[in-house]
Design an enzyme around this catalytic site. Structure first.
Site, mmCIF file in Angstrom:
data_model
loop_
_atom_site.group_PDB
_atom_site.id
_atom_site.type_symbol
_atom_site.label_atom_id
_atom_site.label_comp_id
_atom_site.label_asym_id
_atom_site.label_seq_id
_atom_site.Cartn_x
_atom_site.Cartn_y
_atom_site.Cartn_z
ATOM 1 N N LYS A 63 0.859 -1.189 0.000
ATOM 2 C CA LYS A 63 0.000 0.000 0.000
ATOM 3 C C LYS A 63 0.889 1.230 0.000
ATOM 4 C CE LYS A 63 -4.480 0.736 0.044
ATOM 5 N NZ LYS A 63 -5.499 -0.179 -0.515
HETATM 6 P P1 NAD Z 1 -12.719 7.356 -3.889
HETATM 7 O O1 NAD Z 1 -11.697 8.389 -3.603
HETATM 8 O O2 NAD Z 1 -13.088 7.083 -5.310
HETATM 9 O O3 NAD Z 1 -14.062 7.683 -3.091
HETATM 10 C C1 NAD Z 1 -14.102 7.850 -1.708
HETATM 11 C C2 NAD Z 1 -15.502 8.289 -1.336
HETATM 12 O O4 NAD Z 1 -15.646 8.309 0.074
HETATM 13 C C3 NAD Z 1 -15.846 9.701 -1.829
HETATM 14 O O5 NAD Z 1 -17.191 9.739 -2.262
HETATM 15 C C4 NAD Z 1 -15.670 10.531 -0.564
HETATM 16 O O6 NAD Z 1 -16.414 11.741 -0.593
HETATM 17 C C5 NAD Z 1 -16.199 9.565 0.443
HETATM 18 N N1 NAD Z 1 -15.831 9.859 1.821
HETATM 19 C C6 NAD Z 1 -14.629 10.213 2.315
HETATM 20 N N2 NAD Z 1 -14.716 10.403 3.644
HETATM 21 C C7 NAD Z 1 -16.016 10.166 3.976
HETATM 22 C C8 NAD Z 1 -16.729 10.182 5.184
HETATM 23 N N3 NAD Z 1 -16.125 10.492 6.335
HETATM 24 N N4 NAD Z 1 -18.053 9.883 5.158
HETATM 25 C C9 NAD Z 1 -18.675 9.570 4.009
HETATM 26 N N5 NAD Z 1 -18.041 9.507 2.831
HETATM 27 C C10 NAD Z 1 -16.718 9.821 2.818
HETATM 28 O O7 NAD Z 1 -12.193 6.020 -3.162
HETATM 29 P P2 NAD Z 1 -12.580 4.513 -3.502
HETATM 30 O O8 NAD Z 1 -11.561 3.988 -4.457
HETATM 31 O O9 NAD Z 1 -14.015 4.422 -3.801
HETATM 32 O O10 NAD Z 1 -12.264 3.814 -2.100
HETATM 33 C C11 NAD Z 1 -13.218 3.776 -1.042
HETATM 34 C C12 NAD Z 1 -12.822 2.699 -0.057
HETATM 35 O O11 NAD Z 1 -12.760 1.447 -0.730
HETATM 36 C C13 NAD Z 1 -11.466 2.870 0.624
HETATM 37 O O12 NAD Z 1 -11.539 2.316 1.922
HETATM 38 C C14 NAD Z 1 -10.556 2.009 -0.234
HETATM 39 O O13 NAD Z 1 -9.401 1.598 0.460
HETATM 40 C C15 NAD Z 1 -11.494 0.852 -0.514
HETATM 41 N N6 NAD Z 1 -11.139 0.048 -1.690
HETATM 42 C C16 NAD Z 1 -11.017 0.605 -2.919
HETATM 43 C C17 NAD Z 1 -10.743 -0.210 -4.010
HETATM 44 C C18 NAD Z 1 -10.681 0.333 -5.418
HETATM 45 O O14 NAD Z 1 -10.579 -0.473 -6.354
HETATM 46 N N7 NAD Z 1 -10.766 1.625 -5.623
HETATM 47 C C19 NAD Z 1 -10.543 -1.589 -3.836
HETATM 48 C C20 NAD Z 1 -10.688 -2.133 -2.552
HETATM 49 C C21 NAD Z 1 -10.986 -1.307 -1.489
#
Ligand code: NAD
Length: 421
Positions: free
Chosen positions: A109
């Site tokens: 990461k």
């Molecule tokens: P992203 O940046 O595309 O979106 C994040 C979202 O969360 C945004 O809508 C943001 O406004 C919102 N957010 C942030 N803080 C918040 C809060 N306190 N309350 C409510 N909403 C909030 O990120 P993503 O890629 O969608 O990742 C989201 C989660 O999924 C993270 O935990 C990430 O580690 C996990 N994840 C992502 C992937 C991937 O392929 N992108 C894969 C596995 C896990």
């Protein structure tokens, strides 16, 4: 082991979870630090020329948890509060996730402490390129393969890939995954994580005998994972009654229009401004009655207090680490059996399709979207079957079962390869 470097609530959570699993698997005390602490942690300084010609300096991290099963694999997070403890915890979770899905990767990461929304496009490009440039001595297609995470996207991955390739003198698409299709990216990667969250939520609805067409869902976080999870749920008739992002939370028991919400975010970047009538307190949203609650934002949103007040049948963990160990204990004490699909299973769609992208890049032979999605669903089904069977066999929670499978595979590989020298 001097533990002073890896601190903070997120790393403590990864440590506490591992202790539960190590006790469950009877892993000897002297092997536990070996399992928990990262093989390598890199901290870099990224000076960036801003639009007004000032130099601003950002701190970047990359953690390679272990390399026993193959290269480290994991996303890169751009967020203001990123620190080495959080990145290390996320790398640890990636290890168990990759092992559970039987992928030939260790956990990795990375991240930069920055608010990407406060940067111009040029500043974001300069920072992305400088971060990758600083990482070049430590990463490689056989060492450590990056991907997107919160605050980064396909464009950032294209800049990472281009920067690495410029130094090598040849195009090296397999250095990162989550790239744009057309620059070595795979069809299906953009929606893979959210699609997987919805796919496994349907498996859970089925297990609880709830028809999707009569089910409701609340999704926290409306970025890559949350928006595609909401879309996938709505596509099969689930009524999405609540959504939130960092700017606002909406709740409408009659159902929200997911496609219109996605169009709004595409235009304005945030959910705020979509509606003035459906606004609700973000934490209160999570307590509303629904069948599927999908936290798809940040870590530690479901604490012990919220766990005792949840009103859902299923928690589908799209985010990494959304449920604290205290909340896990509170859920276990409830007598209504909320069905948890743990993060390392629920959001594994992203890394599974990242693996497919890496394989396609190495072979320079690209698959159709149908082939990608079909292989993804089969992979998720395999892991789902293993976790459910293990939970039943050992009489443990789904999280303990999922982590036990992942940790066991890492332990076996480390033991078979032996301790060097
Ligand atoms: P992203 O940046 O595309 O979106 C994040 C979202 O969360 C945004 O809508 C943001 O406004 C919102 N957010 C942030 N803080 C918040 C809060 N306190 N309350 C409510 N909403 C909030 O990120 P993503 O890629 O969608 O990742 C989201 C989660 O999924 C993270 O935990 C990430 O580690 C996990 N994840 C992502 C992937 C991937 O392929 N992108 C894969 C596995 C896990």
């Amino acid at each position: 082991m001097n533990e002073s470097l890896f601190t903070g609530p997120v790393f403590d959570m990864a440590r506490d979870q591992l202790i539960v699993i190590a006790d469950h698997l009877s892993i000897p005390e002297d092997q536990r630090d070996w399992l928990l602490y990262p093989k390598r942690a890199i901290v870099v300084t990224c000076p960036v020329r801003m639009e007004d010609q000032r130099i601003e300096t950002f701190v970047g991290y990359r953690v390679q948890h272990h390399l026993a099963l193959g290269p480290a694999k994991g996303g890169t997070r751009f967020a203001p509060n990123v620190d080495i403890g959080e990145i290390a915890a996320l790398a640890v979770w990636m290890s168990w996730k990759c092992a559970l899905a039987d992928l030939p990767f260790g956990g990795g990461k990375g991240g930069v402490a920055v608010d990407p929304r406060a940067l111009t496009a040029k500043e974001l490009e300069n920072l992305s390129r400088r971060y990758m440039q600083e990482m070049i001595p430590f990463v490689g297609p056989r060492t450590d393969v990056m991907a997107p995470d919160m605050g980064t996207n396909e464009q950032v991955m294209a800049w990472f890939m281009d920067t690495y390739s410029m130094y090598q003198g040849v195009t090296v698409p397999e250095i990162v995954t989550g790239k744009p299709v057309g620059s070595g990216g795979t069809l299906g990667r953009r929606e893979a994580t959210g699609h997987g969250v919805a796919f496994l939520a349907f498996r859970a609805l089925d297990a609880l005998d709830i028809a999707p067409s009569s089910a409701t869902a609340i999704v926290q976080g409306f970025g890559n994972v949350g928006s595609h999870a909401a879309l996938g749920l709505a596509a099969r008739g689930v009524k999405v009654i609540g959504v939130s992002d960092h700017s606002v939370a909406y709740y409408d028991p009659m159902g929200l229009d997911v496609k219109a919400l996605i169009a709004h975010v595409a235009t304005y970047g945030v959910l705020a401004g979509y509606s003035s009538e459906a606004v609700i307190d973000p934490r209160v949203l999570l307590e509303q009655r629904c069948d599927v609650l999908a936290p798809c934002a940040v870590e530690r949103v479901i604490d012990g207090d919220l766990a005792r007040r949840l009103n859902c049948r299923i928690v589908a963990e799209g985010a990494n680490g959304p449920t604290t160990p205290e909340a896990d204990r509170a859920l276990a004490e409830r007598n209504d059996d909320i069905f948890v699909i743990p993060d390392i299973l629920c959001n594994a769609g992203g890394v599974i399709v990242s693996y497919f992208e890496w394989v396609q890049d190495l072979q320079q032979y690209f698959w159709s979207r149908d082939e990608v999605m079909d292989r993804l669903e089969r992979a998720l089904d395999r892991s789902w079957g293993l976790v459910i069977a293990r939970a039943k066999r050992d009489g443990v929670s789904n999280r303990t079962a999922a982590m036990a499978i992942g940790v066991e595979r890492v332990v076996k590989s480390k033991q078979m390869r032996g301790l060097f020298p």
